[in-house]
Design a protein around this motif. Structure first.
Motif, PDB file in Angstrom:
ATOM      1  N   LEU A 184      -6.689  -4.249   9.079  1.00  0.00           N
ATOM      2  CA  LEU A 184      -6.409  -2.838   9.388  1.00  0.00           C
ATOM      3  C   LEU A 184      -7.052  -1.938   8.343  1.00  0.00           C
ATOM      4  CD1 LEU A 184      -2.658  -3.000  10.487  1.00  0.00           C
ATOM      5  CD2 LEU A 184      -4.712  -3.352  11.854  1.00  0.00           C
ATOM      6  N   SER A 185      -6.872  -2.313   7.066  1.00  0.00           N
ATOM      7  CA  SER A 185      -7.532  -1.564   5.990  1.00  0.00           C
ATOM      8  C   SER A 185      -7.473  -2.374   4.705  1.00  0.00           C
ATOM      9  CB  SER A 185      -6.862  -0.205   5.771  1.00  0.00           C
ATOM     10  OG  SER A 185      -5.567  -0.360   5.234  1.00  0.00           O
ATOM     11  N   THR A 186      -8.401  -2.051   3.806  1.00  0.00           N
ATOM     12  CA  THR A 186      -8.375  -2.629   2.464  1.00  0.00           C
ATOM     13  C   THR A 186      -8.466  -1.481   1.467  1.00  0.00           C
ATOM     14  OG1 THR A 186     -10.753  -2.950   2.680  1.00  0.00           O
ATOM     15  CG2 THR A 186      -9.375  -4.910   2.983  1.00  0.00           C
ATOM     16  N   HIS A 187      -7.913  -1.693   0.282  1.00  0.00           N
ATOM     17  CA  HIS A 187      -7.851  -0.635  -0.738  1.00  0.00           C
ATOM     18  C   HIS A 187      -8.173  -1.283  -2.075  1.00  0.00           C
ATOM     19  CE1 HIS A 187      -5.875   1.906   2.281  1.00  0.00           C
ATOM     20  NE2 HIS A 187      -5.497   0.720   2.731  1.00  0.00           N
ATOM     21  N   ILE A 188      -9.292  -0.902  -2.679  1.00  0.00           N
ATOM     22  CA  ILE A 188      -9.717  -1.593  -3.901  1.00  0.00           C
ATOM     23  C   ILE A 188      -9.955  -0.580  -5.027  1.00  0.00           C
ATOM     24  CG2 ILE A 188     -10.620  -3.661  -2.767  1.00  0.00           C
ATOM     25  CD1 ILE A 188     -13.427  -2.464  -2.904  1.00  0.00           C
ATOM     26  N   HIS A 189      -9.658  -1.008  -6.259  1.00  0.00           N
ATOM     27  CA  HIS A 189      -9.751  -0.117  -7.429  1.00  0.00           C
ATOM     28  C   HIS A 189     -10.220  -0.879  -8.665  1.00  0.00           C
ATOM     29  CE1 HIS A 189      -7.476   3.050  -5.342  1.00  0.00           C
ATOM     30  NE2 HIS A 189      -6.728   2.062  -4.863  1.00  0.00           N
ATOM     31  N   SER A 190     -10.799  -0.131  -9.612  1.00  0.00           N
ATOM     32  CA  SER A 190     -11.216  -0.718 -10.886  1.00  0.00           C
ATOM     33  C   SER A 190     -10.927   0.258 -12.018  1.00  0.00           C
ATOM     34  CB  SER A 190     -12.728  -0.973 -10.904  1.00  0.00           C
ATOM     35  OG  SER A 190     -13.133  -1.655  -9.758  1.00  0.00           O
ATOM     36  N   ASP A 191     -10.701  -0.294 -13.210  1.00  0.00           N
ATOM     37  CA  ASP A 191     -10.561   0.523 -14.413  1.00  0.00           C
ATOM     38  C   ASP A 191     -11.187  -0.233 -15.587  1.00  0.00           C
ATOM     39  OD1 ASP A 191      -9.929   2.028 -16.578  1.00  0.00           O
ATOM     40  OD2 ASP A 191      -7.745   1.909 -16.348  1.00  0.00           O
ATOM     41  N   LEU A 316       0.615  -8.449   4.402  1.00  0.00           N
ATOM     42  CA  LEU A 316       0.179  -7.621   3.268  1.00  0.00           C
ATOM     43  C   LEU A 316      -0.382  -8.517   2.164  1.00  0.00           C
ATOM     44  CD1 LEU A 316       0.177  -4.928   1.530  1.00  0.00           C
ATOM     45  CD2 LEU A 316       2.516  -5.557   0.847  1.00  0.00           C
ATOM     46  N   LEU A 317      -1.620  -8.232   1.749  1.00  0.00           N
ATOM     47  CA  LEU A 317      -2.228  -8.934   0.608  1.00  0.00           C
ATOM     48  C   LEU A 317      -2.174  -7.995  -0.586  1.00  0.00           C
ATOM     49  CD1 LEU A 317      -5.583 -10.129   2.292  1.00  0.00           C
ATOM     50  CD2 LEU A 317      -3.300 -11.142   2.495  1.00  0.00           C
ATOM     51  N   MET A 318      -1.861  -8.533  -1.776  1.00  0.00           N
ATOM     52  CA  MET A 318      -1.910  -7.673  -2.976  1.00  0.00           C
ATOM     53  C   MET A 318      -2.390  -8.488  -4.158  1.00  0.00           C
ATOM     54  SD  MET A 318       2.137  -7.038  -3.728  1.00  0.00           S
ATOM     55  CE  MET A 318       3.289  -8.384  -4.023  1.00  0.00           C
ATOM     56  N   VAL A 319      -3.207  -7.825  -4.992  1.00  0.00           N
ATOM     57  CA  VAL A 319      -3.851  -8.580  -6.071  1.00  0.00           C
ATOM     58  C   VAL A 319      -4.161  -7.688  -7.261  1.00  0.00           C
ATOM     59  CG1 VAL A 319      -6.223  -8.218  -5.205  1.00  0.00           C
ATOM     60  CG2 VAL A 319      -5.703 -10.263  -6.525  1.00  0.00           C
ATOM     61  N   VAL A 320      -4.181  -8.300  -8.443  1.00  0.00           N
ATOM     62  CA  VAL A 320      -4.664  -7.615  -9.645  1.00  0.00           C
ATOM     63  C   VAL A 320      -5.398  -8.654 -10.482  1.00  0.00           C
ATOM     64  CG1 VAL A 320      -2.488  -7.938 -10.905  1.00  0.00           C
ATOM     65  CG2 VAL A 320      -3.983  -6.067 -11.541  1.00  0.00           C
ATOM     66  N   ALA A 328      -5.365  -4.170  -2.248  1.00  0.00           N
ATOM     67  CA  ALA A 328      -4.407  -4.603  -1.223  1.00  0.00           C
ATOM     68  C   ALA A 328      -5.110  -4.582   0.120  1.00  0.00           C
ATOM     69  CB  ALA A 328      -3.189  -3.681  -1.195  1.00  0.00           C
ATOM     70  N   GLY A 329      -4.581  -5.340   1.042  1.00  0.00           N
ATOM     71  CA  GLY A 329      -5.124  -5.348   2.395  1.00  0.00           C
ATOM     72  C   GLY A 329      -4.003  -5.529   3.387  1.00  0.00           C
ATOM     73  N   LEU A 330      -4.147  -4.912   4.551  1.00  0.00           N
ATOM     74  CA  LEU A 330      -3.159  -5.121   5.620  1.00  0.00           C
ATOM     75  C   LEU A 330      -3.871  -5.749   6.800  1.00  0.00           C
ATOM     76  CD1 LEU A 330      -0.876  -1.971   5.648  1.00  0.00           C
ATOM     77  CD2 LEU A 330      -0.101  -4.341   5.480  1.00  0.00           C
ATOM     78  N   ILE A 331      -3.303  -6.834   7.292  1.00  0.00           N
ATOM     79  CA  ILE A 331      -3.912  -7.563   8.409  1.00  0.00           C
ATOM     80  C   ILE A 331      -2.892  -7.684   9.538  1.00  0.00           C
ATOM     81  CG2 ILE A 331      -4.851  -9.804   9.148  1.00  0.00           C
ATOM     82  CD1 ILE A 331      -5.748 -10.283   6.247  1.00  0.00           C
ATOM     83  N   ARG A 332      -3.322  -7.314  10.747  1.00  0.00           N
ATOM     84  CA  ARG A 332      -2.511  -7.629  11.937  1.00  0.00           C
ATOM     85  C   ARG A 332      -3.078  -8.936  12.460  1.00  0.00           C
ATOM     86  NH1 ARG A 332       2.300  -6.210  13.261  1.00  0.00           N
ATOM     87  NH2 ARG A 332       1.894  -3.970  13.256  1.00  0.00           N
ATOM     88  N   TRP A 333      -2.352 -10.048  12.239  1.00  0.00           N
ATOM     89  CA  TRP A 333      -2.917 -11.379  12.483  1.00  0.00           C
ATOM     90  C   TRP A 333      -3.131 -11.658  13.958  1.00  0.00           C
ATOM     91  CZ3 TRP A 333      -4.195 -13.859   8.004  1.00  0.00           C
ATOM     92  CH2 TRP A 333      -4.818 -15.111   8.157  1.00  0.00           C
TER      93      TRP A 333
END
Ligand code: UT7
Length: 333
Positions: A184-191, A316-320, A328-333
């Motif tokens: 559905l969507s992915t959201h990625i970030h860096s610092d 829901l996927l979540m990672v650091v 994070a990512g949301l998947i409708r399987w």
């Protein structure tokens, strides 16, 4: 193709590959000043897998990729795009993904690597998602693969107990339709200001091929564990909320959470902050430890094979990870 309907990135198949050799906490306590109880209590890890000499990241990745393609009922020749997320590549270059392409005989595919360390799989998924949703490619093979055992300092008890080897792969297929399915969507970030937290300080570009750097342990993983722990919990909550809000969901809508398997306490703390029932959170950290970029696809494959993830579920996927990177990512399987 119907030009009026949006493209989707659906999950066509998933698979994983874990090396056979098991290294238990009890075996580790024979070698370094640690103990099984401390490792279990502080991390949730009981054992991890260690690659054989012949098993590089591309070897593990190819095995996982084959399984994912077979689950998707597709041939390697159908693949347009191969992305391998790894921070323990076979060599500096060519990309590990090119070795995978050769091994699988995926002759049509374009192949490249992504370095976002533990966040690598979600970053790679995000790239593949864009290519499928813009209509550019039809079939993507996204793999997370690591031989962490080659870059941990086996004398450093604060890191060597955590990591393991393995690979997980996902086949994504473009489809069209008005009902939202797949990624559905992915959201990625860096610092980059937080790059000191987890790092391999030496590298060909920085130190050259240096015996001094080897002696100083500069080619091994260095981590400020406690500081990473705190920021990890915060970022996992933040980015999960971002993904849910973006899609108009609440935490109650989530059926299964598949988090990065870094530390059982980090996973529990993030779930608590998100007010997500712990029964919805999948974890296999006790068996494999932290397999960096491979951890989410390995966990996804197991959750799917065990029937924890069912068709239609919201996942829901979540990672650091090192970078600092998070996603994070949301998947409708
Ligand atoms: O995947 C990428 C992201 N990575 C992570 O998210 C990892 C995040 N960090 C962690 O998972 C945890 O910080 C660790 C598991 C690495 C460490 O747990 P902690 O609860 O943060 O422990 P600590 O570093 O504060 O150390 C507590 C004590 C220390 O002893 P003193 O100073 O209190 O006497 C350490 O020396 O535990 C000691 N210790 C160990 N003892 C037995 C550290 N490692 C070990 C060990 N066995 N392996």
């Amino acid at each position: 193709m119907n030009s009026t309907l949006p493209f989707q990135a659906e999950i066509a198949g998933i698979g994983s590959y874990l090396p056979e050799k098991v290294l238990t906490n009890s075996e580790l306590q024979e070698k370094i000043d640690t103990n099984d109880e401390w490792i279990r209590k502080r991390t949730g890890i009981e054992e991890r897998r260690i690659a054989s000499k012949e098993e590089s990241s591309s070897v593990l990745a190819s095995q996982a990729g084959r399984r994912a393609l077979s689950a998707a009922n597709l041939e390697a020749g159908d693949v347009d795009l191969i992305i391998v997320a790894t921070s323990s590549p076979d060599v500096l270059f060519p990309a590990t993904a090119c070795f995978v392409q050769k091994e699988l005989a995926a002759s049509r595919a374009v192949a490249f690597d992504i370095t976002a360390v533990c966040s690598g799989f979600v970053f790679a998924l995000s790239v593949a998602e864009q290519y499928l949703k813009t209509g550019k490619f039809e079939t993507a093979l996204v793999i997370g693969s690591e031989v962490n055992s080659r870059i941990v300092n086996w004398k450093d008890r604060s890191t060597c107990i955590l990591f393991g080897d393995g690979a997980g792969a996902m086949v994504l297929k473009r489809s069209q339709g008005s009902e939202r399915k797949g990624v559905l969507s992915t959201h990625i970030h860096s610092d980059g200001n937080r790059s000191e937290l987890i790092r391999v300080p030496g590298g060909i570009g920085r130190t050259g091929v240096s015996s001094q750097a080897v002696e100083n342990g500069e080619y091994f993983i260095h981590m400020s564990g406690n500081a990473t722990f705190k920021i990890a919990v915060q970022k996992l909550e933040e980015v999960s909320r971002e993904a849910l809000a973006h899609n108009g969901f609440s935490t109650d809508d989530v059926d299964v959470v598949v988090p990065h398997q870094a530390n059982r306490r980090i996973i529990d703390a993030a779930a608590e902050r998100l007010d997500i029932d712990k029964g919805k959170v999948f974890s296999n950290i006790h068996k494999y430890g932290n397999t960096s970029a491979a951890s989410i696809p390995i966990a996804l494959a197991e959750a799917y094979e065990k029937g924890v993830i069912k068709k239609g579920n919201l996942v829901l996927l979540m990672v650091v990870g090192s970078g600092l990177t998070w996603g994070a990512g949301l998947i409708r399987w």
